[in-house]
Design an enzyme around this catalytic site. Structure first.
Site, PDB file in Angstrom:
ATOM      1  N   ASN A  26      23.000  99.756 -21.206  1.00 30.94           N
ATOM      2  CA  ASN A  26      24.087 100.717 -20.976  1.00 30.94           C
ATOM      3  C   ASN A  26      24.131 101.758 -22.084  1.00 30.94           C
ATOM      4  O   ASN A  26      24.387 102.940 -21.826  1.00 30.94           O
ATOM      5  CB  ASN A  26      25.429  99.984 -20.872  1.00 30.94           C
ATOM      6  CG  ASN A  26      25.633  99.407 -19.492  1.00 30.94           C
ATOM      7  OD1 ASN A  26      25.856 100.147 -18.530  1.00 30.94           O
ATOM      8  ND2 ASN A  26      25.529  98.095 -19.384  1.00 30.94           N
ATOM      9  N   ARG A  85      38.395  87.727 -39.095  1.00 28.28           N
ATOM     10  CA  ARG A  85      38.277  88.764 -38.085  1.00 28.28           C
ATOM     11  C   ARG A  85      38.784  90.119 -38.575  1.00 28.28           C
ATOM     12  O   ARG A  85      38.208  91.168 -38.264  1.00 28.28           O
ATOM     13  CB  ARG A  85      39.167  88.382 -36.904  1.00 28.28           C
ATOM     14  CG  ARG A  85      38.426  88.095 -35.663  1.00 28.28           C
ATOM     15  CD  ARG A  85      39.393  87.552 -34.625  1.00 28.28           C
ATOM     16  NE  ARG A  85      38.713  86.514 -33.902  1.00 28.28           N
ATOM     17  CZ  ARG A  85      37.855  86.753 -32.927  1.00 28.28           C
ATOM     18  NH1 ARG A  85      37.595  87.976 -32.545  1.00 28.28           N
ATOM     19  NH2 ARG A  85      37.243  85.775 -32.321  1.00 28.28           N
ATOM     20  N   ARG A  88      32.202  90.542 -28.982  1.00 31.08           N
ATOM     21  CA  ARG A  88      33.265  90.072 -29.868  1.00 31.08           C
ATOM     22  C   ARG A  88      34.599  90.464 -29.266  1.00 31.08           C
ATOM     23  O   ARG A  88      34.750  91.605 -28.799  1.00 31.08           O
ATOM     24  CB  ARG A  88      33.183  90.732 -31.265  1.00 31.08           C
ATOM     25  CG  ARG A  88      31.909  90.563 -31.999  1.00 31.08           C
ATOM     26  CD  ARG A  88      31.537  89.138 -32.261  1.00 31.08           C
ATOM     27  NE  ARG A  88      32.462  88.419 -33.138  1.00 31.08           N
ATOM     28  CZ  ARG A  88      32.376  87.100 -33.341  1.00 31.08           C
ATOM     29  NH1 ARG A  88      31.476  86.386 -32.708  1.00 31.08           N
ATOM     30  NH2 ARG A  88      33.222  86.507 -34.149  1.00 31.08           N
ATOM     31  N   HIS A 103      32.460  96.242 -17.642  1.00 29.95           N
ATOM     32  CA  HIS A 103      32.512  94.833 -17.240  1.00 29.95           C
ATOM     33  C   HIS A 103      31.767  94.687 -15.908  1.00 29.95           C
ATOM     34  O   HIS A 103      32.022  95.444 -14.975  1.00 29.95           O
ATOM     35  CB  HIS A 103      33.967  94.394 -17.084  1.00 29.95           C
ATOM     36  CG  HIS A 103      34.090  92.960 -16.715  1.00 29.95           C
ATOM     37  ND1 HIS A 103      33.837  91.940 -17.614  1.00 29.95           N
ATOM     38  CD2 HIS A 103      34.388  92.358 -15.541  1.00 29.95           C
ATOM     39  CE1 HIS A 103      33.998  90.777 -16.999  1.00 29.95           C
ATOM     40  NE2 HIS A 103      34.337  91.011 -15.743  1.00 29.95           N
ATOM     41  N   GLU A 144      26.161 100.054 -13.234  1.00 33.18           N
ATOM     42  CA  GLU A 144      26.709 100.203 -14.591  1.00 33.18           C
ATOM     43  C   GLU A 144      26.159 101.470 -15.242  1.00 33.18           C
ATOM     44  O   GLU A 144      26.886 102.246 -15.851  1.00 33.18           O
ATOM     45  CB  GLU A 144      26.356  98.984 -15.444  1.00 33.18           C
ATOM     46  CG  GLU A 144      27.010  97.703 -14.973  1.00 33.18           C
ATOM     47  CD  GLU A 144      26.752  96.537 -15.919  1.00 33.18           C
ATOM     48  OE1 GLU A 144      26.715  96.739 -17.139  1.00 33.18           O
ATOM     49  OE2 GLU A 144      26.586  95.408 -15.429  1.00 33.18           O
TER      50      GLU A 144
HETATM   51  C1  GRF Z   1      26.306  94.419 -19.106  1.00 30.06           C
HETATM   52  O1  GRF Z   1      26.190  93.715 -17.908  1.00 30.06           O
HETATM   53  C2  GRF Z   1      27.743  94.729 -19.394  1.00 30.06           C
HETATM   54  O2  GRF Z   1      28.477  95.008 -18.258  1.00 30.06           O
HETATM   55  C3  GRF Z   1      28.212  93.453 -20.006  1.00 30.06           C
HETATM   56  O3  GRF Z   1      27.157  93.015 -20.805  1.00 30.06           O
HETATM   57  C4  GRF Z   1      25.935  93.535 -20.289  1.00 30.06           C
HETATM   58  C5  GRF Z   1      25.275  94.328 -21.393  1.00 30.06           C
HETATM   59  O4  GRF Z   1      24.006  94.775 -21.019  1.00 30.06           O
HETATM   60  N1  GRF Z   1      29.469  93.649 -20.683  1.00 30.06           N
HETATM   61  P1  GRF Z   1      23.264  95.895 -21.867  1.00 30.06           P
HETATM   62  O5  GRF Z   1      23.227  95.370 -23.315  1.00 30.06           O
HETATM   63  O6  GRF Z   1      24.036  97.154 -21.750  1.00 30.06           O
HETATM   64  O7  GRF Z   1      21.898  95.979 -21.284  1.00 30.06           O
END
Ligand code: GRF
Length: 205
Positions: free
Chosen positions: A16, A68, A94, A112, A177
């Site tokens: 992403n 944290r 995290r 998500h 995504e």
């Molecule tokens: C993705 O599926 C995102 O939605 C989730 O964790 C994954 C991360 O994938 N929160 P990348 O590291 O972006 O390839």
């Protein structure tokens, strides 16, 4: 154009993150990816970011043990050092405390891999298959203190096929995504969505 400076926070492969970096190369994109931060030294995304010429830093949560607050202060300091305006969580594993969330309120998005508000939490693809759901998808939302609960900025869905496995389904969702995250960051950077406006829309539904 006065582009917003965005940071992408990762813990893993960073696909992403790469989609955001690619999108931000366009002349008319309203944000630059000015920084990538990982909480792990071994995140494969770090090297991908550096290969793309993006400054990539590690703020190792393990170094802070159970503290944290200290981890988040270091993260926040790193973001401020790079004059970051907007934060995109992209596979950042995290949980963030209310302090950090409040500091970046309205300026921080998360992606998500499910059709929120359904299937919050981990292992969404497996749980969708187990539940026999007919549709699945991905959501970009504002980050609020409650996990996976903030107002939705972008969402797309796909049909679940009879022969889908976790691998085939997650691959199709990942394509979504990579489409919706650049759109969501664009909308935020252009001021077309805001936390209050998005919350009002959610209430009106
Ligand atoms: C993705 O599926 C995102 O939605 C989730 O964790 C994954 C991360 O994938 N929160 P990348 O590291 O972006 O390839």
């Amino acid at each position: 154009m006065n582009r917003k400076r965005a940071a992408v926070l990762i813990s893993g492969r960073g696909s992403n993150m790469m989609a955001l970096i690619e999108a931000a190369k366009a002349d008319d994109y309203p944000a630059v990816i000015a920084l990538v931060v990982s909480n792990r030294h071994d995140a494969p995304g770090l090297e991908r970011a550096r290969d793309a010429g993006i400054p990539a830093a590690v703020v190792d949560h393990a170094r802070f043990g159970e503290d944290r607050a200290a981890f988040e202060q270091a993260l926040d300091a790193k973001l401020r050092e790079h004059r970051i305006d907007l934060v995109c969580l992209a596979g950042f594993m995290r949980l963030l405390t209310p302090w950090f969330v409040a500091r970046w309120s309205g300026r921080m998005l998360n992606i998500h891999p499910a059709l929120l508000p359904q299937f919050k939490g981990l292992h969404t693809h497996r749980r969708v298959l187990e539940a026999g759901a007919t549709r699945h998808g991905a959501t970009v939302h504002f980050v609020v203190p409650e996990m996976d609960a903030g107002p939705i900025v972008e969402q797309e869905s796909v049909a679940v096929r009879d022969d889908d496995t976790e691998a085939t389904l997650s691959a199709r969702v990942l394509e979504l995504e990579h489409r919706i995250y650049p759109r969501a960051l664009r909308a935020l950077a252009e001021g077309k969505v805001g936390l209050t406006a998005a919350a009002d829309q959610a209430k009106a539904k």
